[in-house]
Design an enzyme around this catalytic site. Structure first.
Site, PDB file in Angstrom:
ATOM      1  N   LYS A  35       0.835  -1.204   0.000  1.00 16.93           N
ATOM      2  CA  LYS A  35       0.000   0.000   0.000  1.00 16.93           C
ATOM      3  C   LYS A  35       0.872   1.257   0.000  1.00 16.93           C
ATOM      4  CE  LYS A  35      -4.081   0.195   2.321  1.00 16.93           C
ATOM      5  NZ  LYS A  35      -5.072   0.304   3.402  1.00 16.93           N
ATOM      6  N   GLY A 258     -24.605  -2.132   5.332  1.00 18.17           N
ATOM      7  CA  GLY A 258     -23.372  -2.925   5.307  1.00 18.17           C
ATOM      8  C   GLY A 258     -22.200  -1.994   5.553  1.00 18.17           C
ATOM      9  N   CYS A 261     -18.491  -0.166   9.031  1.00 18.25           N
ATOM     10  CA  CYS A 261     -18.782   0.477  10.318  1.00 18.25           C
ATOM     11  C   CYS A 261     -20.072   0.010  10.986  1.00 18.25           C
ATOM     12  CB  CYS A 261     -18.807   1.994  10.133  1.00 18.25           C
ATOM     13  SG  CYS A 261     -17.180   2.643   9.729  1.00 18.25           S
TER      14      CYS A 261
HETATM   15  N1  LIG Z   1     -14.241   3.613   6.854  1.00 22.48           N
HETATM   16  C1  LIG Z   1     -15.058   4.481   7.395  1.00 22.48           C
HETATM   17  O1  LIG Z   1     -15.994   4.978   6.758  1.00 22.48           O
HETATM   18  C2  LIG Z   1     -14.865   4.920   8.824  1.00 22.48           C
HETATM   19  C3  LIG Z   1     -15.520   6.070   9.277  1.00 22.48           C
HETATM   20  C4  LIG Z   1     -15.328   6.467  10.589  1.00 22.48           C
HETATM   21  C5  LIG Z   1     -14.533   5.708  11.433  1.00 22.48           C
HETATM   22  N2  LIG Z   1     -13.931   4.589  10.985  1.00 22.48           N
HETATM   23  C6  LIG Z   1     -13.071   3.827  11.890  1.00 22.48           C
HETATM   24  O2  LIG Z   1     -11.718   4.178  11.613  1.00 22.48           O
HETATM   25  C7  LIG Z   1     -10.870   3.035  11.780  1.00 22.48           C
HETATM   26  C8  LIG Z   1     -10.128   2.758  10.487  1.00 22.48           C
HETATM   27  O3  LIG Z   1     -11.086   2.413   9.498  1.00 22.48           O
HETATM   28  P1  LIG Z   1     -10.696   2.294   7.961  1.00 22.48           P
HETATM   29  O4  LIG Z   1     -11.946   2.039   7.232  1.00 22.48           O
HETATM   30  O5  LIG Z   1      -9.823   3.439   7.599  1.00 22.48           O
HETATM   31  O6  LIG Z   1      -9.816   0.948   8.009  1.00 22.48           O
HETATM   32  P2  LIG Z   1      -8.894   0.374   6.840  1.00 22.48           P
HETATM   33  O7  LIG Z   1      -8.918  -1.090   7.034  1.00 22.48           O
HETATM   34  O8  LIG Z   1      -9.263   0.961   5.536  1.00 22.48           O
HETATM   35  O9  LIG Z   1      -7.443   0.944   7.205  1.00 22.48           O
HETATM   36  C9  LIG Z   1      -6.709   0.532   8.316  1.00 22.48           C
HETATM   37  C10 LIG Z   1      -5.236   0.564   7.938  1.00 22.48           C
HETATM   38  O10 LIG Z   1      -4.457   0.305   9.116  1.00 22.48           O
HETATM   39  C11 LIG Z   1      -3.326  -0.471   8.717  1.00 22.48           C
HETATM   40  N3  LIG Z   1      -2.765  -1.117   9.914  1.00 22.48           N
HETATM   41  C12 LIG Z   1      -3.294  -2.109  10.658  1.00 22.48           C
HETATM   42  N4  LIG Z   1      -2.497  -2.375  11.705  1.00 22.48           N
HETATM   43  C13 LIG Z   1      -1.439  -1.537  11.616  1.00 22.48           C
HETATM   44  C14 LIG Z   1      -0.282  -1.329  12.414  1.00 22.48           C
HETATM   45  N5  LIG Z   1      -0.052  -2.026  13.507  1.00 22.48           N
HETATM   46  N6  LIG Z   1       0.586  -0.375  12.029  1.00 22.48           N
HETATM   47  C15 LIG Z   1       0.367   0.361  10.903  1.00 22.48           C
HETATM   48  N7  LIG Z   1      -0.729   0.216  10.125  1.00 22.48           N
HETATM   49  C16 LIG Z   1      -1.609  -0.724  10.482  1.00 22.48           C
HETATM   50  C17 LIG Z   1      -3.889  -1.433   7.687  1.00 22.48           C
HETATM   51  O11 LIG Z   1      -2.894  -1.976   6.868  1.00 22.48           O
HETATM   52  C18 LIG Z   1      -4.857  -0.525   6.926  1.00 22.48           C
HETATM   53  O12 LIG Z   1      -4.229   0.088   5.824  1.00 22.48           O
HETATM   54  C19 LIG Z   1     -11.790   1.897  12.246  1.00 22.48           C
HETATM   55  O13 LIG Z   1     -11.774   1.862  13.643  1.00 22.48           O
HETATM   56  C20 LIG Z   1     -13.147   2.328  11.739  1.00 22.48           C
HETATM   57  O14 LIG Z   1     -14.185   1.800  12.509  1.00 22.48           O
HETATM   58  C21 LIG Z   1     -14.052   4.174   9.686  1.00 22.48           C
END
Ligand SMILES: NC(=O)c1ccc[n+]([C@@H]2O[C@H](COP(=O)([O-])OP(=O)(O)OC[C@H]3O[C@@H](n4cnc5c(N)ncnc54)[C@H](O)[C@@H]3O)[C@@H](O)[C@H]2O)c1
Length: 450
Positions: A35, A258, A261
């Site tokens: 990535k 779906g 979240c």
């Molecule tokens: N996607 C949404 O619409 C949204 C909206 C609000 C809140 N959230 C919350 O935000 C958080 C992230 O969601 P997302 O959709 O961005 O997730 P995502 O899966 O798209 O991204 C998470 C990233 O973290 C990386 N990662 C995991 N462990 C790691 C580590 N130890 N060190 C470095 N990188 C690491 C992964 O490789 C991935 O790229 C979640 O808790 C989610 O509930 C998401």
């Protein structure tokens, strides 16, 4: 201000890019090497309108950097955690990525830090992390700021830059001050900022998602009632939404919520509530209603073939959990397609942005098409599962000519019954009395309610 964001997914990449665009010095870290390498080459691993231009602009300007190197953690004024918190096997949020970041912080950080948690975490997590860091790094001070994110996939950049509110949960005055600096450009635009304690900030995030999920489940049930009792869900939703106490948002019938979240957050809230012996009857009902909804939608498709779809060629338009994203996580399409396959259907599918994610999920179980017309060719029913704008402008005559049997099952109500009937289709939609084509007189009639 120097910021390091850990977790470069939908939230981390959007937040990091926007903070860089505010003029801050941002490094986005991820443990997914592929990535990070793609991002350095200008390839954006997710589809999000407006993001690619903004990433490239700030990367080229040098305010946005990408790295897999956790030693950057020590350079920043603020560390922002945006790693995933998916549902674990028992329904509780899986915090293993959060703890892995905390271990990196313990290993690399040598000076006091502000740690802002953007990931959605169960209530009490900030307090536990504060204690863990304090125990392991006795000479350092860590201010933990709970700053839940409310952006929606599909409009994430706009949502980040124009949020309804910013929630800051913290224990110290310093934490509030740094949060005000971080969000200065938005505060200048009069975006409301609410300061509260960490637990309340964590609860606000779960409560917001559960409330929105509840509205989706609610309107879906009203849609079923409307369908059985000869109503029109579009008018009903409009009539409901005109009430200012209700508002018009999240009142559109669908095959069920779906995404990454709502499903996991409703489940996690139910888990923490039960563990705290708090009542969660409504929350549990929302979860169950949505599970049943997806199965009911598969049944609706099967019913169109009088209960037997064995060997039938069914086409699916739309696989992502909503339009304008490439994300299929917990998409209703997964349960619906799996159910149709279980009943012997052959599936062809097309999605404007979700094809490569779909291949990871469905493998060789379905056939992948190059566009909507390719999907429609020789099919016996066309099912719309995601509300992509391009489906609304399909050439209906062309579609009709390609299909073996001109039946459209519209589980997003993207078409008006009149328009679709005029084009000679049998049309099944949500919350509107089913309408069938009377082939002899080329008029349409409403089916009688039994
Ligand atoms: N996607 C949404 O619409 C949204 C909206 C609000 C809140 N959230 C919350 O935000 C958080 C992230 O969601 P997302 O959709 O961005 O997730 P995502 O899966 O798209 O991204 C998470 C990233 O973290 C990386 N990662 C995991 N462990 C790691 C580590 N130890 N060190 C470095 N990188 C690491 C992964 O490789 C991935 O790229 C979640 O808790 C989610 O509930 C998401």
């Amino acid at each position: 201000m120097k910021i390091t964001i850990i977790g470069t997914g939908y939230v981390g990449l959007v937040a990091g890019t926007c903070f860089a665009d505010f003029g801050m010095d941002v490094t986005c870290i991820d443990n997914n090497t592929q990535k990070i390498e793609s991002l350095k080459r200008g390839i954006i691993p997710i589809y999000e309108p407006g993001l690619e231009e903004l990433v490239n602009k700030n990367y080229n300007a040098g305010t946005l950097k990408f790295s897999t190197d956790t030693s950057h953690l020590n350079e920043a004024d603020i560390l922002i955690i945006a790693v995933g918190t998916p549902a674990g096997k028992d329904g509780n949020a899986d915090l293993s990525s959060i703890y892995s970041v905390i271990n990196d912080i313990i290993a690399h950080v040598k000076t006091n830090k502000f740690i802002l948690i953007k990931s959605t975490v169960p209530i009490g997590t900030a307090a536990i992390l504060r204690q863990t860091l304090q125990d392991k790094c006795k000479n350092l001070k860590f201010d933990i700021i709970s700053n839940p994110e409310f952006l929606r996939q599909g409009s994430a950049v706009r949502d980040f830059l124009e949020p309804d509110r910013i929630i800051i949960g913290s224990q110290s005055k310093d934490a509030k001050e740094i949060a005000c600096k971080l969000y200065g450009p938005l505060i200048l635009k009069d975006i409301p900022i609410l300061f509260t304690d960490n637990n309340s900030a964590e609860i606000i995030k779960y409560a917001a998602n559960t409330y929105l999920a509840m509205r989706v489940a609610f309107i879906n049930e009203i849609s079923d009632i409307s369908e059985k009792l000869a109503g029109d869900i579009d008018d009903i939703a409009h009539g409901l939404g005109l009430d200012k106490r209700i508002s018009k948002h999240f009142l559109h019938p669908s095959p069920g919520y779906g995404g990454s979240c709502f499903p996991k957050d409703t489940l996690a809230l139910s888990k923490v509530a039960s563990e705290a012996n708090a009542n969660c009857l409504i929350i549990n009902a929302v979860i169950e209603s949505n599970i049943q909804r997806k199965l009911r939608m598969a049944e609706k498709i099967i019913d169109t073939f009088n209960g037997n779809i064995r060997g039938k060629q069914i086409s699916i338009l739309g696989l992502t959990f909503k339009a304008e994203t490439n994300d299929l996580r917990d998409s209703a399409s997964i349960d619906i397609i799996n159910e149709l396959i279980k009943h012997g259907a052959r599936i062809k599918a097309y999605d404007p942005k979700g094809m490569s994610e779909a291949r990871k999920i469905f493998g060789t179980k379905i056939e992948y098409c190059k566009d909507s017309y390719d999907a429609a060719s020789n099919c016996e029913a066309l099912c719309i599962l995601t509300e992509w704008a391009e489906f609304k402008t399909l050439e209906l005559d062309k579609l009709n000519a390609l299909m073996l049997n001109p039946t459209i099952i519209d589980l997003r109500n993207i078409f008006s019954p009149n328009e679709i009937m005029k084009a000679g289709f049998n049309y099944i939609s949500l919350g509107r009395t089913d309408i069938i084509m009377d082939n002899e007189c080329r008029n349409y009639q409403k089916l009688k309610v039994s």
